[in-house]
Design a protein around this motif. Sequence first.
Motif, mmCIF file in Angstrom:
data_model
loop_
_atom_site.group_PDB
_atom_site.id
_atom_site.type_symbol
_atom_site.label_atom_id
_atom_site.label_comp_id
_atom_site.label_asym_id
_atom_site.label_seq_id
_atom_site.Cartn_x
_atom_site.Cartn_y
_atom_site.Cartn_z
ATOM 1 N N UNK B 161 -18.608 -6.818 -41.056
ATOM 2 C CA UNK B 161 -19.563 -5.960 -40.328
ATOM 3 C C UNK B 161 -19.627 -6.652 -38.852
ATOM 4 N N UNK B 162 -18.892 -8.023 -38.900
ATOM 5 C CA UNK B 162 -19.183 -8.878 -37.945
ATOM 6 C C UNK B 162 -19.426 -8.608 -36.472
ATOM 7 N N UNK B 163 -18.549 -7.497 -36.260
ATOM 8 C CA UNK B 163 -18.440 -6.953 -35.019
ATOM 9 C C UNK B 163 -19.713 -5.948 -34.594
ATOM 10 N N UNK B 164 -20.557 -5.703 -35.547
ATOM 11 C CA UNK B 164 -21.711 -4.868 -35.223
ATOM 12 C C UNK B 164 -22.882 -5.643 -34.561
ATOM 13 N N UNK B 165 -23.550 -4.985 -33.609
ATOM 14 C CA UNK B 165 -24.542 -5.627 -32.724
ATOM 15 C C UNK B 165 -25.514 -6.440 -33.676
#
Lengths: 250, 387
Positions: B161-165
Amino acid sequence: MSRRAVMIRLTALIMLLAFISAPNLFAPVFEPLTTNNAPAIYNQGNLLFLTMAHLGTVFSAALASTLVAVLLGVLVTRPSGVEFLPLSRSLVSIGQTFPPVAVLAIAVPLVGFGEKPTLIALFLYGLLPIFENTLTGLTQVSPLTLDAAKGMGMGPTRRLYEVELPLALPVILAGIRLSVVINLGTATIGSTVAAKGLGEVIIAGLQSNNTAFILQGGLVVALLAVLIHDGLMMFERLLVRRLGLGPAAA
Amino acid sequence: MASPHWTLSPDRLGSMVAVLIGIALYAAPFVTYRANRIAAGAARSIFEALPPTTAFVLVGAALSVAIVAIFVRRSIVRLAAASLGLVVIAPCVGLSAGFVTPAGNTFARVSPALGFWLLGLAFSLLVADALTRLRLGPWARLGALSIAAAAMALLLFSGAWDGLSILKEYATRADSFWSEARRHVLLAIGSLAAAVAVGLPLGVLCHRAPRLRAAILQVLNVIQTIPSIALFGILMVPLGYLAAFPLAAALGIHGIGAAPAFVALFLYSLLPVVANTVVGLDHVPATVVDAARGMGLSNRQRLFDVELPLALPVILAGIRIVLVQNLGLATVAALIGGGGFGTFVFQGIGQTAIDLVLLGAIPTVALSFAAAVILDAAIELSNGTSQ
């Protein structure tokens, strides 16, 4: 309620009314709590107006939650909605673990600042106790009573309006009372998102480090909550007596 | 009214879930793309947000869950299907962050949108319904909670999920996140422990001296009606005076900060603890107490060996109320400098940054939920042993 208890509440009510309509009379009481000549009485708005706005928000949210919660409660206890009953019960208990602040905070980015997020949070949070009590009230009606009503030739609609709802009424009313009292407190947090209400007084006190403001706002809300709680309870007892339900049904 | 298992008549709850899934797939955006953290968002549907194959897998999985929801009534099958649905959508939303963001752009933000939340809601409703119908015992429920927690931890720590805001908000505050988390839990559990230490003896006293009972419960009732931010604020005064003494200051007592929040949470916690102790003790059957007396047990022994163990489930129910309530109220402590997850919530409100709000709100909700499940199981287990 004993005579003394009634007298105490009447006095509290009169003091409360006097304070919100002419707060400046009470300035000497709050003066010792201020420093550096800060104002002792909230001066950035009219207390009477703020109280009305506060009550308006709480009661309009309570009205909406009552309508929706009772309707849902009736629907899931009918034979056609019974598939939803177990889930409804779980959702009520899960929903109550949501902190009101979180509901409020999530509503802000969706609908903007002001009354709207507060109304949404109060509405959603108020649904749960009313829905829970409607379920309890309606499922507690004894099957014998329902059979008797059926035997008298009552159809499902008449059974609902003339037997089930009146018997469940005391429990439903208790749910509404609980929801209103919780929301009176929660509505103060609404002022952090710019809703008009008594929370404004408290927040102003926190921001300017003025304990007199914090105490005033807190006292008015607390008194309102206690008086409204007791008032609603008196109303419930009166109604139950009028309907001839007696303490056994409650 | 047991319906035959081969019926083809659609299940109503399942149909509702299927409608939710349909709306989520075809009428709602899956993620929102924003040029920076507070810019207005642009909607991206599933097929715009994911590579074609992944999008087809996601739609296929969601539709299969919808079909199971409508036509299959066996709870265990529904549970499996809905859990599988959750397992598919969770990494997908992480994947879409990388797919939607132009390469090398570090300002862009991708957040889950209505479609994702609706799918999550639909699957979770199905899971909740199946779990309720399976009537799991306390240990099985704790097991389900651990599996859910492990799955969450895997998603978070694997970097899916690291790309999520929201995780980008976390990344810039990783240190303060954990220190606020520690404060939040310490505030909630510490004030609960203090309330139990004071409330239990007070409850026993109320039970044994009925004259005190009405007065004490009345006072505690009134305290509960004071709005939390007001009580936090009011307590700043006496604690501010106390802080003038060197000893108090050395103990970490200050007018603003965690001390007034701790005391306020403690005061709110007293009513459920005291009231439930009294009710629990009241409900110990008189015959049992008589028997204990007949066996020659002293007052003390009767209380600790007979009455309190029998009252335990009711007392635990009070503790459950307090813990869930405290975990929620501790968010408000941030307003008076008390820290906790509320710090992120109120900062987020101030900056209208929803992901920052969620960074504070989601852990709070998750903690309260876990606390409720754990204590419900404890109540049930103690009910089993006290009978």
